[in-house]
Design a protein around this motif. Structure first.
Motif: not given
Length: 522
Positions: A282-304
């Protein structure tokens, strides 16, 4: 020509200044590293478990790259976290319980420090898992690397599930009383601050979940309500008769009774464990949502990934530490939004390891990989299977009672474990598992004539890794003894001088501590 060159230089300077004013001063990718605690890959939907709900992890895998054979080179939190940060095997970091803390000079060659020096805005939240050893650095507070980051949300020891009891994230307690979601909220605020800095960012979050005590967020109580879990086919003592006696001598086999006390006890434990993992999801979902809201989702790599696996009753084992599949393997996903759609959702079988995280992150950031790192940059492997030249990695356990300390090697197809301990109860034991077809490790093939050639090959890989330990391993922090203990040809008389703590002696010490504690209370 000179005037033309001067004009071009002026144009570039003005262009870069303009970008900084707009908060777009650097085109390098943002990097988010997310770490759960004690999550075996078996407990993740995208690895084939239809009894768990991990939609955000599954989506990351669908959008990115899923690594099918990912191992923690040391399967215990303190050592593994040092491995991840520094890209080195434990015998080079010198960091684990019973051995020592992480030296400051080694931490200063870790991926977050190197990225900050390269101009990244950096942040850390969650469980550190170790303390730094060294004098004179103003960046260290109570053994923690607070000053090495631009924004700090970390905590000492194991940290605590109750948000309010973790000072650096306590401000989120009212809305998010459980720390897992609180870290998701902290991440949202970090992303906003990082954006305003005009720099690319690197954010690392180390969740406490699903580490013991199994205290899941009540917010998710309905997720698994009424569900009954099917036990794995290698569950229980009846499926451990083929294991080496050394493996059954420690607390992993003889403690963690909640996995086997009763059916009800097992069901409660596995539900809470899975519910804690769902909270991380769920927290991963929160983080991905924040990236979209800040317009940073297209240039942010996520490693889990996770710092180690978890046995959950397989082979009658609890906890981690041992080199068997459930305890040493974890999920590992890399998502890069810049990757073409045709190259997403791919799976890679090549063996990867926690020591690969640091060199991979550094490469994404355009930072040179220090020569001391043992891990591989995985970008070539993401491009194509076989993109890195690796045929094996080592799994080490240098912690706990003497009997379970061992060096192992694993390839895509086979795992070889050399249990070095010997006394009147047991002799040095070899285990060979054809893990490509026997993932549950139910058949030890070390004595099978049909696998004689494979055993010989795995012994050679073991000896190769042993020689690396001898050459590169540190002698301080009580690591020098492994040049003898892990030598398959060393005489037992030579090994005996390094015996320190058998399981029986460990139990005696614990009983004495308990007795003294009760006496003090009275």
């Amino acid at each position: 020509m000179k005037n033309k060159g001067t004009l071009m230089l002026i144009f570039l300077v003005v262009f870069m200044v303009g970008k900084r004013v707009l908060g777009q001063s650097d085109d390098r990718p943002n990097i988010i590293f997310l770490l759960s605690d004690d999550q075996t890959s078996v407990a993740t939907g995208c690895y084939g478990n239809d009894q768990v709900k991990t939609p955000n992890m599954d989506r990351l895998a669908k959008d990115g790259v899923l690594f099918l054979n990912h191992y923690n080179t040391t399967s215990i939190c303190m050592a593994s976290r040092a491995n991840i940060l520094t890209g080195m095997y434990e015998y080079k970091t010198g960091c684990n319980f019973m051995h020592g803390d992480l030296a400051v000079d080694k931490f200063e060659n870790s991926y977050p420090v190197l990225l900050k020096e390269a101009g990244y805005f950096t942040g850390f939240a969650g469980k550190v898992g170790f303390v730094l050893e060294g004098e004179g650095s103003e960046k260290i507070e109570d053994g923690l690397p607070v000053g090495y980051f631009d924004k700090w949300g970390g905590g000492p020891g194991q940290t605590i599930y109750e948000t309010v009891k973790n000072p650096t994230i306590a401000e989120y307690a009212e809305e998010y009383p459980h720390s897992t979601r609180a870290y998701g909220a902290w991440a949202g605020d970090f992303i906003k601050e990082a954006k305003s800095s005009g720099k690319p960012f690197c954010m690392s979050i180390s969740f406490k979940a699903p580490h013991l005590p199994f205290t899941p967020d009540p917010f998710f109580d309905g997720v698994y309500a009424g569900q009954t879990y099917k036990k794995p086919d290698n569950y229980g003592a009846e499926n451990a008769t083929h294991l080496a006696p050394q493996a059954k001598s420690g607390r992993q086999y003889n403690s963690y009774n909640f996995w086997r006390e009763s059916e009800a006890s097992y069901q409660e434990a596995i539900r809470k464990y899975n519910q804690l993992i769902h909270g991380v999801d769920y927290a991963i979902g929160m983080i991905r949502k924040s990236l979209v809201e800040q317009g940073l989702d297209k240039n942010t790599i996520i490693i889990f990934t996770s710092d180690n696996g978890y046995s959950c009753g397989a082979h009658n084992l609890g906890g981690k530490v041992l080199p068997y599949e459930e305890a040493s393997r974890s999920p590992f996903i890399i998502y890069d939004p810049r990757t073409p759609q045709s190259q997403r959702g791919i799976k890679r079988k090549t063996v990867t390891a926690n020591i690969d995280v640091a060199p991979t992150i550094l490469t994404y950031a355009g930072v040179d990989i220090p020569k001391n790192m043992d891990g591989e940059n995985l970008l070539p492997l993401i491009d194509r299977e076989g993109g890195i030249k690796r045929d094996h990695i080592a799994l080490t356990n240098m912690w706990g009672n003497d009997e379970i300390q061992a060096l192992s090697v694993v390839t895509e197809d086979y795992k070889y474990i050399y249990w070095q301990y010997t006394d009147e109860r047991m002799q040095p034991t070899e285990e060979l598992f054809h893990i490509a077809v026997d993932k549950l490790e139910m058949h030890n093939l070390a004595q099978d004539e049909a696998y004689k050639a494979e055993l010989k090959k795995m012994r050679k890989l073991y000896d190769k890794r042993y020689r690396h330990l001898v050459k590169e391993g540190m002698k301080a922090n009580d690591y020098g003894k492994y040049t003898v203990l892990f030598d398959r040809k060393a005489p037992e008389s030579q090994k005996n001088q390094y015996r320190q703590l058998t399981y029986a002696k460990l139990l005696e010490q614990e009983a004495e501590k308990k007795k003294n504690k009760n006496t003090h209370k009275n």
